[in-house]
Motif scaffolding. Structure first.
Motif, PDB file in Angstrom:
ATOM      1  N   GLY A 254      45.335  46.567  46.308  1.00  0.00           N
ATOM      2  CA  GLY A 254      45.887  46.990  45.100  1.00  0.00           C
ATOM      3  C   GLY A 254      45.631  45.678  44.097  1.00  0.00           C
ATOM      4  N   ILE A 255      46.106  44.352  44.491  1.00  0.00           N
ATOM      5  CA  ILE A 255      45.908  43.039  43.756  1.00  0.00           C
ATOM      6  C   ILE A 255      44.518  42.903  43.371  1.00  0.00           C
ATOM      7  CG2 ILE A 255      46.116  40.645  43.641  1.00  0.00           C
ATOM      8  CD1 ILE A 255      48.702  41.199  45.588  1.00  0.00           C
ATOM      9  N   LEU A 256      43.634  42.937  44.460  1.00  0.00           N
ATOM     10  CA  LEU A 256      42.256  42.509  44.305  1.00  0.00           C
ATOM     11  C   LEU A 256      41.550  43.601  43.390  1.00  0.00           C
ATOM     12  CD1 LEU A 256      41.461  41.661  48.095  1.00  0.00           C
ATOM     13  CD2 LEU A 256      41.580  40.087  45.931  1.00  0.00           C
ATOM     14  N   ALA A 257      41.849  45.059  43.354  1.00  0.00           N
ATOM     15  CA  ALA A 257      41.257  45.998  42.513  1.00  0.00           C
ATOM     16  C   ALA A 257      41.903  46.014  41.162  1.00  0.00           C
ATOM     17  CB  ALA A 257      41.064  47.227  43.073  1.00  0.00           C
ATOM     18  N   ASN A 258      42.963  45.056  41.057  1.00  0.00           N
ATOM     19  CA  ASN A 258      43.587  45.488  39.574  1.00  0.00           C
ATOM     20  C   ASN A 258      42.822  44.918  38.486  1.00  0.00           C
ATOM     21  OD1 ASN A 258      45.603  44.071  37.423  1.00  0.00           O
ATOM     22  ND2 ASN A 258      46.942  45.201  38.745  1.00  0.00           N
ATOM     23  N   PRO A 259      42.754  46.012  37.454  1.00  0.00           N
ATOM     24  CA  PRO A 259      41.839  45.607  36.398  1.00  0.00           C
ATOM     25  C   PRO A 259      42.304  44.439  35.631  1.00  0.00           C
ATOM     26  CG  PRO A 259      43.211  47.490  36.071  1.00  0.00           C
ATOM     27  CD  PRO A 259      43.201  47.153  37.421  1.00  0.00           C
ATOM     28  N   ASP A 260      43.520  44.069  35.624  1.00  0.00           N
ATOM     29  CA  ASP A 260      43.991  42.731  35.000  1.00  0.00           C
ATOM     30  C   ASP A 260      43.394  41.534  35.464  1.00  0.00           C
ATOM     31  OD1 ASP A 260      45.151  44.074  32.800  1.00  0.00           O
ATOM     32  OD2 ASP A 260      47.032  44.133  33.520  1.00  0.00           O
ATOM     33  N   VAL A 261      43.324  41.455  36.926  1.00  0.00           N
ATOM     34  CA  VAL A 261      42.780  40.584  37.543  1.00  0.00           C
ATOM     35  C   VAL A 261      41.289  40.292  37.527  1.00  0.00           C
ATOM     36  CG1 VAL A 261      42.730  39.742  40.187  1.00  0.00           C
ATOM     37  CG2 VAL A 261      44.693  40.686  39.223  1.00  0.00           C
ATOM     38  N   ARG A 262      40.761  41.507  37.623  1.00  0.00           N
ATOM     39  CA  ARG A 262      39.280  41.292  37.870  1.00  0.00           C
ATOM     40  C   ARG A 262      38.786  41.106  36.022  1.00  0.00           C
ATOM     41  NH1 ARG A 262      36.074  41.986  42.318  1.00  0.00           N
ATOM     42  NH2 ARG A 262      37.472  42.563  43.785  1.00  0.00           N
ATOM     43  N   ALA A 263      39.590  41.408  35.251  1.00  0.00           N
ATOM     44  CA  ALA A 263      39.121  41.024  33.862  1.00  0.00           C
ATOM     45  C   ALA A 263      39.271  39.586  33.427  1.00  0.00           C
ATOM     46  CB  ALA A 263      40.272  41.644  32.705  1.00  0.00           C
ATOM     47  N   GLN A 264      40.255  38.955  34.116  1.00  0.00           N
ATOM     48  CA  GLN A 264      40.549  37.465  34.152  1.00  0.00           C
ATOM     49  C   GLN A 264      39.664  36.793  34.957  1.00  0.00           C
ATOM     50  OE1 GLN A 264      41.494  35.331  31.738  1.00  0.00           O
ATOM     51  NE2 GLN A 264      43.535  35.879  31.900  1.00  0.00           N
ATOM     52  N   LEU A 265      39.313  37.299  36.200  1.00  0.00           N
ATOM     53  CA  LEU A 265      38.658  36.496  37.174  1.00  0.00           C
ATOM     54  C   LEU A 265      37.231  36.966  37.595  1.00  0.00           C
ATOM     55  CD1 LEU A 265      41.405  35.631  39.732  1.00  0.00           C
ATOM     56  CD2 LEU A 265      40.909  34.391  37.596  1.00  0.00           C
ATOM     57  N   ASP A 266      36.381  35.998  37.886  1.00  0.00           N
ATOM     58  CA  ASP A 266      34.880  36.566  38.350  1.00  0.00           C
ATOM     59  C   ASP A 266      34.881  36.331  39.862  1.00  0.00           C
ATOM     60  OD1 ASP A 266      32.394  36.972  38.677  1.00  0.00           O
ATOM     61  OD2 ASP A 266      31.569  35.418  37.360  1.00  0.00           O
TER      62      ASP A 266
ATOM     63  N   TRP B 138      48.532  36.885  59.049  1.00  0.00           N
ATOM     64  CA  TRP B 138      46.956  36.164  59.060  1.00  0.00           C
ATOM     65  C   TRP B 138      45.915  37.298  58.709  1.00  0.00           C
ATOM     66  CZ3 TRP B 138      51.123  36.398  62.647  1.00  0.00           C
ATOM     67  CH2 TRP B 138      51.784  35.269  62.756  1.00  0.00           C
ATOM     68  N   LYS B 139      46.238  38.229  59.249  1.00  0.00           N
ATOM     69  CA  LYS B 139      45.008  39.519  58.696  1.00  0.00           C
ATOM     70  C   LYS B 139      45.333  39.630  57.213  1.00  0.00           C
ATOM     71  CE  LYS B 139      43.584  44.209  59.559  1.00  0.00           C
ATOM     72  NZ  LYS B 139      43.909  45.268  60.186  1.00  0.00           N
ATOM     73  N   LEU B 140      46.358  39.504  56.518  1.00  0.00           N
ATOM     74  CA  LEU B 140      46.610  39.862  55.170  1.00  0.00           C
ATOM     75  C   LEU B 140      45.983  38.584  54.393  1.00  0.00           C
ATOM     76  CD1 LEU B 140      50.146  40.991  54.816  1.00  0.00           C
ATOM     77  CD2 LEU B 140      48.182  42.145  54.029  1.00  0.00           C
ATOM     78  N   VAL B 141      46.043  37.341  54.935  1.00  0.00           N
ATOM     79  CA  VAL B 141      45.655  36.181  54.163  1.00  0.00           C
ATOM     80  C   VAL B 141      44.003  36.337  54.171  1.00  0.00           C
ATOM     81  CG1 VAL B 141      45.091  33.525  54.366  1.00  0.00           C
ATOM     82  CG2 VAL B 141      47.396  34.675  54.463  1.00  0.00           C
ATOM     83  N   GLY B 142      43.586  36.986  55.449  1.00  0.00           N
ATOM     84  CA  GLY B 142      42.047  37.115  55.536  1.00  0.00           C
ATOM     85  C   GLY B 142      41.413  38.074  54.900  1.00  0.00           C
ATOM     86  N   ARG B 143      42.211  39.016  54.789  1.00  0.00           N
ATOM     87  CA  ARG B 143      41.601  40.144  53.652  1.00  0.00           C
ATOM     88  C   ARG B 143      41.553  39.827  52.022  1.00  0.00           C
ATOM     89  NH1 ARG B 143      39.336  42.630  50.830  1.00  0.00           N
ATOM     90  NH2 ARG B 143      39.630  44.689  50.051  1.00  0.00           N
ATOM     91  N   TYR B 144      42.305  38.654  51.573  1.00  0.00           N
ATOM     92  CA  TYR B 144      42.250  37.915  50.459  1.00  0.00           C
ATOM     93  C   TYR B 144      40.814  37.055  50.638  1.00  0.00           C
ATOM     94  CZ  TYR B 144      46.569  39.715  48.654  1.00  0.00           C
ATOM     95  OH  TYR B 144      47.677  40.522  48.526  1.00  0.00           O
TER      96      TYR B 144
ATOM     97  N   PHE C 220      49.616  37.695  33.993  1.00  0.00           N
ATOM     98  CA  PHE C 220      50.363  37.810  35.047  1.00  0.00           C
ATOM     99  C   PHE C 220      50.445  39.208  35.661  1.00  0.00           C
ATOM    100  CE2 PHE C 220      54.425  39.319  37.099  1.00  0.00           C
ATOM    101  CZ  PHE C 220      54.762  38.033  37.830  1.00  0.00           C
ATOM    102  N   VAL C 221      50.404  39.691  36.873  1.00  0.00           N
ATOM    103  CA  VAL C 221      50.045  41.027  37.439  1.00  0.00           C
ATOM    104  C   VAL C 221      51.479  41.224  38.588  1.00  0.00           C
ATOM    105  CG1 VAL C 221      48.790  42.195  38.873  1.00  0.00           C
ATOM    106  CG2 VAL C 221      47.526  41.025  37.274  1.00  0.00           C
ATOM    107  N   HIS C 222      51.814  42.222  38.079  1.00  0.00           N
ATOM    108  CA  HIS C 222      53.136  42.677  39.198  1.00  0.00           C
ATOM    109  C   HIS C 222      52.310  43.476  40.224  1.00  0.00           C
ATOM    110  CE1 HIS C 222      56.652  45.580  40.280  1.00  0.00           C
ATOM    111  NE2 HIS C 222      56.771  44.452  40.491  1.00  0.00           N
ATOM    112  N   GLY C 223      52.577  42.665  41.547  1.00  0.00           N
ATOM    113  CA  GLY C 223      51.772  43.215  42.758  1.00  0.00           C
ATOM    114  C   GLY C 223      52.456  42.510  43.712  1.00  0.00           C
TER     115      GLY C 223
END
Length: 281
Positions: free
Chosen positions: A143-155, A178-184, A133-136
């Motif tokens: 911030g979410i995409l670069a979060n180390p906990d996210v990166r540690a769990q997902l490839d 729409w731009k936010l979703v596109g960024r992800y 779980f990440v607080h974001g």
């Protein structure tokens, strides 16, 4: 300053501060029969239910769509990694329960911006090594995409299932959801999927819309329902998955996606939610 950005005098400010703020995550928990909610959350939910009696069914409709779509990604599309943004409380039968029942190797990262939800989530997930779980904040994708906990769990070199159910309607048009979703999606490799649902008032009376929206002024987030064409924009450039056997690829009502009997699933609660699953080519 109030939650909707308007100023009040000292008396109004004091009065407003005395009113407990509801949490959209905990309101959702209450509607699904959970216990991690406050009196303010329950009171707000009952107020909205007085205007929209199908609210509880709507919440279960969204949960059902979320579960069916996540299960389909794991069982049919072979997705083993999931990023669940705006997850709320990861309670019983949430994403990790569903996908790990298909494949125990599945990994899940939950993200929510509610601090109290984060505290409860860390407690609930303390013994699950493949779940984090990440607080974001959805509105801060970098911030979410670069979060180390996210990166540690997902490839991120492998396909990921991006889940955004009943959350994007808390992002105002001025922030360009729409731009936010596109960024992800830009951060995901081809073969990844977007699972998204969005509340709508297309079938509701204008007076009901106005009163229901006003209730959210005392929430930690405001609500922005959208039309079907607006929801279709989130899937621009994606290959939309047919929502059920015999259907064309399209954004549909929430209860219809994955339904065994679409006629039975087509009710008022379902029609207050648009949903779709799209594959990144």
């Amino acid at each position: 300053m109030s939650v909707d950005g308007t100023r009040h005098d000292d008396g109004d400010t004091a009065a407003a501060s005395a009113v407990p703020r509801m949490s959209v995550a905990r309101v959702y928990d209450y509607l699904l029969g959970g216990t991690d909610n406050s009196a303010a959350d329950r009171f707000a939910a009952e107020q909205i239910k007085a205007l929209f009696p199908e609210l509880e069914d709507w919440a279960w409709c969204n949960r059902g769509f979320h579960q069916r779509a996540a299960r389909w990604l794991a069982a049919e599309a072979g997705i083993t990694q999931f990023l669940d943004i705006g997850s709320g409380l990861p309670t019983q039968n949430n994403t990790h329960d569903v996908v790990q029942a298909v494949d125990p190797a599945c990994r899940v990262v939950y993200v929510d911006n509610d601090e109290q939800v984060a505290e409860q989530a860390h407690r609930l997930l303390s013994d699950t090594g493949r779940v984090s779980f990440v607080h974001g904040d959805l509105r801060k994708p970098d911030g979410i995409l670069a979060n180390p906990d996210v990166r540690a769990q997902l490839d991120f070199a492998q396909p990921i299932g991006l889940l955004m159910t009943a959350v994007i309607h808390f992002v105002a048009d001025e922030l360009d959801p729409w731009k936010l979703v596109g960024r992800y999606l830009d951060a995901l490799v081809p073969g990844s999927y977007l699972v998204l649902s969005q509340g709508t008032y297309d079938k509701q009376a204008p007076a009901t819309v106005e009163r229901a929206t006003a209730i959210y002024q005392n929430a930690n987030e405001q609500v922005y329902p959208r039309s079907k064409p607006d929801v279709e924009r989130f899937f621009a450039g994606l290959q939309i998955v047919p929502p059920y056997d015999g259907a064309k690829p399209d954004v549909t009502f929430g209860g219809l996606w994955g339904a065994e009997d679409p006629e039975v699933a087509d009710d008022d609660a379902s029609r207050a939610l648009y949903a779709a699953v799209g594959r990144k080519p």
